[in-house]
Enzyme design. Structure first.
Site, PDB file in Angstrom:
ATOM      1  N   GLU A   1      43.299  33.640  37.437  1.00 18.18           N
ATOM      2  CA  GLU A   1      44.727  33.311  37.332  1.00 18.18           C
ATOM      3  C   GLU A   1      44.904  31.809  37.155  1.00 18.18           C
ATOM      4  O   GLU A   1      44.074  31.017  37.601  1.00 18.18           O
ATOM      5  CB  GLU A   1      45.460  33.783  38.594  1.00 18.18           C
ATOM      6  CG  GLU A   1      46.962  33.558  38.559  1.00 18.18           C
ATOM      7  CD  GLU A   1      47.696  34.227  39.718  1.00 18.18           C
ATOM      8  OE1 GLU A   1      48.940  34.208  39.732  1.00 18.18           O
ATOM      9  OE2 GLU A   1      47.014  34.774  40.616  1.00 18.18           O
TER      10      GLU A   1
ATOM     11  N   ASN B   1      53.433  42.418  37.299  1.00 20.35           N
ATOM     12  CA  ASN B   1      52.488  42.249  38.402  1.00 20.35           C
ATOM     13  C   ASN B   1      53.278  42.188  39.702  1.00 20.35           C
ATOM     14  O   ASN B   1      54.291  41.480  39.787  1.00 20.35           O
ATOM     15  CB  ASN B   1      51.706  40.948  38.227  1.00 20.35           C
ATOM     16  CG  ASN B   1      51.003  40.535  39.511  1.00 20.35           C
ATOM     17  OD1 ASN B   1      49.964  41.071  39.873  1.00 20.35           O
ATOM     18  ND2 ASN B   1      51.592  39.580  40.239  1.00 20.35           N
ATOM     19  N   GLU B   2      52.825  42.931  40.690  1.00 17.30           N
ATOM     20  CA  GLU B   2      53.491  42.933  41.996  1.00 17.30           C
ATOM     21  C   GLU B   2      55.007  42.984  41.824  1.00 17.30           C
ATOM     22  O   GLU B   2      55.756  42.159  42.347  1.00 17.30           O
ATOM     23  CB  GLU B   2      53.067  41.726  42.839  1.00 17.30           C
ATOM     24  CG  GLU B   2      51.603  41.780  43.222  1.00 17.30           C
ATOM     25  CD  GLU B   2      51.192  40.763  44.278  1.00 17.30           C
ATOM     26  OE1 GLU B   2      52.065  40.043  44.800  1.00 17.30           O
ATOM     27  OE2 GLU B   2      49.991  40.691  44.573  1.00 17.30           O
TER      28      GLU B   2
ATOM     29  N   TYR C   1      45.089  42.763  50.258  1.00 23.72           N
ATOM     30  CA  TYR C   1      44.285  41.645  50.753  1.00 23.72           C
ATOM     31  C   TYR C   1      43.985  41.865  52.232  1.00 23.72           C
ATOM     32  O   TYR C   1      44.682  42.614  52.924  1.00 23.72           O
ATOM     33  CB  TYR C   1      45.015  40.320  50.552  1.00 23.72           C
ATOM     34  CG  TYR C   1      45.084  39.875  49.112  1.00 23.72           C
ATOM     35  CD1 TYR C   1      44.050  39.140  48.546  1.00 23.72           C
ATOM     36  CD2 TYR C   1      46.171  40.199  48.313  1.00 23.72           C
ATOM     37  CE1 TYR C   1      44.100  38.736  47.219  1.00 23.72           C
ATOM     38  CE2 TYR C   1      46.229  39.800  46.982  1.00 23.72           C
ATOM     39  CZ  TYR C   1      45.194  39.064  46.443  1.00 23.72           C
ATOM     40  OH  TYR C   1      45.242  38.661  45.136  1.00 23.72           O
TER      41      TYR C   1
ATOM     42  N   GLU D   1      43.713  43.694  42.563  1.00 22.51           N
ATOM     43  CA  GLU D   1      43.654  42.491  43.403  1.00 22.51           C
ATOM     44  C   GLU D   1      43.220  42.916  44.799  1.00 22.51           C
ATOM     45  O   GLU D   1      43.875  43.735  45.435  1.00 22.51           O
ATOM     46  CB  GLU D   1      45.003  41.758  43.486  1.00 22.51           C
ATOM     47  CG  GLU D   1      45.366  40.978  42.240  1.00 22.51           C
ATOM     48  CD  GLU D   1      46.600  40.106  42.423  1.00 22.51           C
ATOM     49  OE1 GLU D   1      46.798  39.546  43.538  1.00 22.51           O
ATOM     50  OE2 GLU D   1      47.376  39.973  41.460  1.00 22.51           O
TER      51      GLU D   1
ATOM     52  N   GLN E   1      39.361  35.576  43.703  1.00 20.99           N
ATOM     53  CA  GLN E   1      39.317  35.454  42.254  1.00 20.99           C
ATOM     54  C   GLN E   1      37.955  34.919  41.837  1.00 20.99           C
ATOM     55  O   GLN E   1      37.085  34.725  42.679  1.00 20.99           O
ATOM     56  CB  GLN E   1      40.433  34.549  41.765  1.00 20.99           C
ATOM     57  CG  GLN E   1      41.819  35.117  42.019  1.00 20.99           C
ATOM     58  CD  GLN E   1      42.940  34.269  41.428  1.00 20.99           C
ATOM     59  OE1 GLN E   1      42.722  33.319  40.681  1.00 20.99           O
ATOM     60  NE2 GLN E   1      44.158  34.604  41.798  1.00 20.99           N
TER      61      GLN E   1
END
Length: 514
Positions: A46, A193-194, A260, A317, A366
């Site tokens: 990203e 995204n999200e 996460y 992610e 990432q």
């Protein structure tokens, strides 16, 4: 009395050793399951901090050795990792990214402000052409995330046409003018995204309708059609999976899910990346079960709404997230990478393997210098993190056929009120025909001893690699000897019994030799 206590202690030690000897991993090689898609080992890059700029992209004029701007050393390390897929340009950044800002002469591209990550200038030096140059250098597949937050269906459709068009349309001629005659090969294309959060704070029902609208206009040549991805749930929420799988039909191949892991389990006050207590160690590793549970629930939902099993799950992610490194820009998400992160990655792999029927891609967050990175750089130097080595150990599982692996008498690992299975196992038949077994001993203090069986018999020998270190927060730092590096590991059967001895806090991946 003293003699009695010593005798009791000796008896307890013998009892513990006997219990350890009874731990058994049994692989059912005659029950092949789904293929473990290589893209489960995908990566995420990203526009965030030094994740791309400085970390990977230095520009063609840099004194740091590069190929058309991409660092030679970083690309070589990632190629050695067999990176199968790269997701770009975000993340939250994707929903403020306008692709036309990133094409044409770099000197004429507009400079914007990266409002999501640090408020720093974004000069758009890395755009569509540069990204595809990177994935082609890596030999990886391309996953492009379109802007649904501040973009339009026209913008998303025209970006796709720019990348894949073959005729003489003006937009295709523009791509040729910018140096690319042949269409780019795009494998995945996501809308937003999200979208539940930074991508627009939408409700799943609203997003489903929006997706249906936008997806109507996504058109490519049939032989260069990517898989189209909808933005799905977060953490343990499977509501999005249900709503999207019920309500979207056209140009819809999979649902993206994010999760996460924070030591404290809270986004605010996550906990440190290093210098942590054992309670933080077990807290991190035990939370992987939530991902297992979430995927199990998602599969039940999808099996009901999509019995033909057309839809795939993309965990695009995932990874560790700690408090910002002291002295760093909080918006750059800089954190140390330790042995704990390596075990966390391996436990994720085991879960994704177990759900390989639906999970066909995942992307650790990432690649470089950001969150749970593979590589950390400083100027012209780099270091390979423990997470990098965990990924490297598991490369034989890319496109392997999954095999059931059960653990009998799995010891319980407990710290305070938190407990989890002490051992985790996965198995697969690699493309090379060999049978591979991955093992994790999560216990930070106690080694584990187990016997390995394939069916009812013991293999003659195994050979592979071990990853461990002396401290829970052991790390590899620039300018210092690496503390976490793979070591050779092998074992031979004795009297028809193959015993493996796993150090505390370790990962072992072996091939069965006979």
């Amino acid at each position: 009395m003293k003699k009695q206590l010593l005798a009791l202690a000796a008896t307890l030690v013998v009892g513990v050793q006997a219990l350890a000897a009874d731990v058994k991993v049994v692989v059912s090689a005659d029950q092949p399951g789904p293929v473990i898609h290589r893209n489960i080992y995908g990566q995420f890059a990203e526009h965030l901090g030094t994740g791309i700029y400085e970390g990977m992209w230095v520009g063609p004029e840099s004194k740091i050795p590069n190929v058309r701007g991409w660092r030679k050393d970083v690309v070589a390390a990632l190629k050695d990792l067999k990176v199968p897929l790269v997701r770009w340009p975000g993340g939250c950044f994707a929903d403020e990214y306008h692709w036309r800002d990133g094409i044409g002469p770099r000197s004429k591209r507009p400079v914007k402000v990266n409002t999501h990550w640090g408020g720093v200038p974004e000069n758009n030096a890395v755009g569509t052409h540069e990204f595809f140059d990177l994935v082609e250098q890596l030999g990886a597949e391309a996953y492009v995330n379109a802007n649904m937050g501040t973009g339009s269906p026209q913008e998303a459709a025209e970006w796709l046409e720019y990348m894949t068009g073959e005729g003489n349309a003006t937009i295709v001629e523009q791509r040729r003018k910018n140096g690319r005659d042949k269409p780019f090969r795009i494998h995945y294309y996501a809308l937003g995204n999200e979208t539940w959060g930074c991508g627009g704070n939408m409700r799943p029902e609203y997003y489903a309708d929006l997706y249906r609208h936008w997806a109507t206009f996504l058109k490519t040549p049939a032989h260069n059609r990517p898989k189209f991805i909808a933005s799905g749930g977060n953490d343990t929420d499977t509501t999005w999976t249900d709503v999207l799988s019920k309500n979207i039909r056209h140009n819809f191949d999979g649902i993206a899910h994010h999760a996460y892991t924070f030591p404290t389990g809270r986004f605010e006050g996550k906990g440190p990346a290093a210098g942590f207590p054992e309670s933080d160690w077990i807290s991190m590793l035990s939370q992987v079960k939530k991902i297992d549970d979430t995927l199990a629930k998602s599969r039940v939902i999808l099996d009901k709404n999509d019995p033909a099993k057309r839809l795939e799950v993309y965990f695009d992610e995932w990874g560790s997230w700690y408090d910002p490194e002291p002295g760093s820009n909080p918006g750059f998400l800089v954190q140390r990478n330790t042995l704990r992160d390596a075990l966390l990655a391996a436990l994720h792999f085991h879960v994704f393997h177990a759900h390989a029927e639906r999970v066909k891609m995942s992307n650790v967050a990432q690649m470089v210098n950001v969150l749970q990175a593979m590589i950390l750089t400083s100027k012209d130097k780099l270091v390979l993190t423990p997470t990098y080595h965990a990924f490297k150990l598991y490369t034989p599982f890319q496109d392997a056929t999954s095999l059931p692996a059960r653990i009998e008498n799995n010891p319980v690992y407990k710290v305070g009120a938190t407990e989890m299975p002490g051992l985790s196992a996965t198995a697969g038949r690699g493309k090379d025909g060999k049978l591979y077994v991955g093992l994790v001993n999560s216990n930070a203090n106690q080694p584990a001893e187990l016997t390995l069986q394939v069916g009812t018999s013991a293999p003659k020998s195994v050979k592979g690699q071990l990853l461990t270190a002396g401290a829970m927060d052991a790390q590899n730092e620039l300018g210092k000897p690496a503390q976490v590096v793979p070591q050779a590991f092998e074992a031979q059967a004795v009297d028809g019994k193959l015993t493996l001895k796993l150090p505390a806090k370790s990962i072992v991946v072996v091939a069965i030799e006979g």
